[in-house]
Scaffold this active site. Structure first.
Site, PDB file in Angstrom:
ATOM      1  N   LYS A  63      13.871  19.907 -29.027  1.00  0.00           N
ATOM      2  CA  LYS A  63      14.930  20.723 -29.652  1.00  0.00           C
ATOM      3  C   LYS A  63      15.777  21.449 -28.615  1.00  0.00           C
ATOM      4  O   LYS A  63      16.165  22.602 -28.818  1.00  0.00           O
ATOM      5  CB  LYS A  63      14.335  21.705 -30.659  1.00  0.00           C
ATOM      6  CG  LYS A  63      13.667  21.021 -31.843  1.00  0.00           C
ATOM      7  CD  LYS A  63      13.291  21.976 -32.952  1.00  0.00           C
ATOM      8  CE  LYS A  63      12.693  21.273 -34.143  1.00  0.00           C
ATOM      9  NZ  LYS A  63      11.365  20.670 -33.881  1.00  0.00           N
ATOM     10  N   ARG A  64      16.114  20.775 -27.518  1.00  0.00           N
ATOM     11  CA  ARG A  64      16.944  21.399 -26.505  1.00  0.00           C
ATOM     12  C   ARG A  64      18.358  21.564 -27.027  1.00  0.00           C
ATOM     13  O   ARG A  64      18.819  20.769 -27.857  1.00  0.00           O
ATOM     14  CB  ARG A  64      16.961  20.558 -25.222  1.00  0.00           C
ATOM     15  CG  ARG A  64      15.593  20.407 -24.558  1.00  0.00           C
ATOM     16  CD  ARG A  64      14.979  21.752 -24.180  1.00  0.00           C
ATOM     17  NE  ARG A  64      13.827  21.586 -23.298  1.00  0.00           N
ATOM     18  CZ  ARG A  64      12.562  21.767 -23.659  1.00  0.00           C
ATOM     19  NH1 ARG A  64      12.253  22.118 -24.890  1.00  0.00           N
ATOM     20  NH2 ARG A  64      11.581  21.606 -22.783  1.00  0.00           N
TER      21      ARG A  64
END
Lengths: 294, 294
Positions: free
Chosen positions: A102-103
């Site tokens: 989930k960057r």
């Protein structure tokens, strides 16, 4: 093989081989690991043995695994080393690997994250679009497939994703349009885009509307099992049977499979994990029906 | 010391000691490291020597550093080990450490990220609110200060943060309200909340409106220098002079300080980094005026 579109094709192949859209999330939590692994004093080592065992248990049963980076990062550099080895093992077993990180950062920073994910051996990563397209494109430029958070499964996500209105729709719909636009240039030979979307199983009610906005987009669907989502409710999120393609779904289950764990029926923990994964894969197969992934 | 509010107080102390709100971002990029470090074959090792040198160069000049996790993660487990040591060095030097990770996940996963950041020695982390409050609270529960992405400095961020409308405002304003609500329970003795906000220097025009929505919120302001933001334009983002508190600003510069690098004036690279940091700190001090951080 090193383009997002080619990775979308590889995902389609992996799902077809398994004949089911189910993905097993690797979210190891030390407190819940099987008794049988208590012998390892080092927690990161215990996590490695657990994840390797899970990968071996589900190989051939499902086509996709999703390691949760946080569960490894919490052990610092030692944990990242474990993550590297677990992903290598999953690839050896022929599994498609979605690294759940989930960057969400931009330009050169996102390029660094892409290099990190590529170095770890991921085929795809989850990303966050709050900062816009420039937080997604560097991953595509690096040849990774991405799954962009659109409508997540947590109960309070609506405060941002549901209430925030854009161009007459929710933020989720707004993000969906961005995902579709970005994805057009990354559709593989098998009809699925290299730009996917995360749409929670608990959002099945919104699934049809989001599917209309993202016709060629593979949906990564968390929230089945422990979080209350049911595989049979996901049909509205699937691509229409009339489309050339297949379901366009990757249905993830983590805790409900991982922590089938120890029991009283005499089977080893990994046998129970495999059995639970198989039961879920069969549910997914029913949804899958006779359609191929594309 | 282990609460978000207490960390907000520590931030205020660090800024007061430096007498300037300037923060130096540690975004090492191998291709741009000083010639003097070319002797180290291993890239992660070169990055470590560079960052350690920067920390020593800016200690006493500024009160805050912001390591960019991606620049270290790209070297896998070895890079994370370097990050651990660089943060330890920064803490020894009395610097407040904001770990720029922009994590955005929920519940137990966020708790794992919080454990990872705490293990690395961070005082604060940057977080993404796309998934809602449950993606922020676990960091606060772990005693970390957070800086939530509200209005970022990249040119295309408006597509999500600016166009998406919520309750009659932009998504940035909607997120700002969430940040303010969450922050109320985490205001330290020195008047600053433990729930901060990231507001880009290139968004100074929107700064006043965002400040009204987040009166006690420390703003982490990237985008000064290379990205074109100017320190003197940040006054509208500051807390009003009439408030009991001070500026409530943390002004970050990365590349413009780090890559002051080699030159022809005979000084060593780290002397130039220190000189550039000092010049920026003085600009920030002018903004700071006679006000304390709180």
């Amino acid at each position: 093989m090193n383009t997002a579109a080619a990775h979308a094709d590889l995902l389609a192949d992996s799902i077809d081989r398994a004949g089911s859209p189910v993905c097993v999330g690797l979210d190891p939590v030390v407190g819940r690991l099987p008794e049988a692994l208590a012998g390892y004093d080092d927690e990161a080592e215990r996590v490695e043995h657990f994840c390797t065992g899970v990968v071996e248990a589900v190989a051939g049963v499902v086509g996709v695994v999703k390691p949760q980076s946080a569960c490894f990062e919490r052990f610092g550099s030692a944990g990242v080393a474990v993550l590297e080895r677990v992903i290598a093992r999953a690839r050896e077993a022929g599994l498609f690997v979605i690294l759940d990180v989930k960057r969400g950062d931009i330009g050169s920073t996102a390029a660094h994250y892409a290099a990190a994910a590529t170095g770890l051996g991921a085929h795809a990563v989850t990303v966050n679009a709050y900062m816009g397209a420039s937080s997604i494109e560097p991953f595509l430029d690096a040849g990774l497939m991405v799954f962009v958070l659109v409508r997540t499964s947590n109960p309070d996500s609506g405060v941002i994703q549901g209430e925030a209105l854009a161009r007459g729709g929710t933020l989720a719909e707004h993000t969906a349009r961005l995902v579709h636009e970005l994805g057009r240039a990354h559709v593989g030979e098998r009809g699925l885009s290299g730009v996917g979307a995360v749409v929670g199983a608990t959002r099945a009610d919104e699934g049809a509307a989001l599917r209309e906005l993202m016709p060629d987009t593979p949906f990564l669907v968390p929230g089945v099992g422990t979080q209350g989502g049911r595989t049979e409710d996901l049909a509205p999120m699937a691509r229409p049977a009339t489309s050339a393609g297949g379901l366009g779904l990757v249905v993830n289950a983590s805790r409900s499979v991982l922590f089938a764990g120890d029991g009283t029926d005499g089977r080893d923990w990994n046998e129970r994990v495999r059995a639970r994964a198989k039961a879920l894969a069969d549910e997914g197969r029913a949804l899958h029906g006779t359609r191929s992934a594309v």
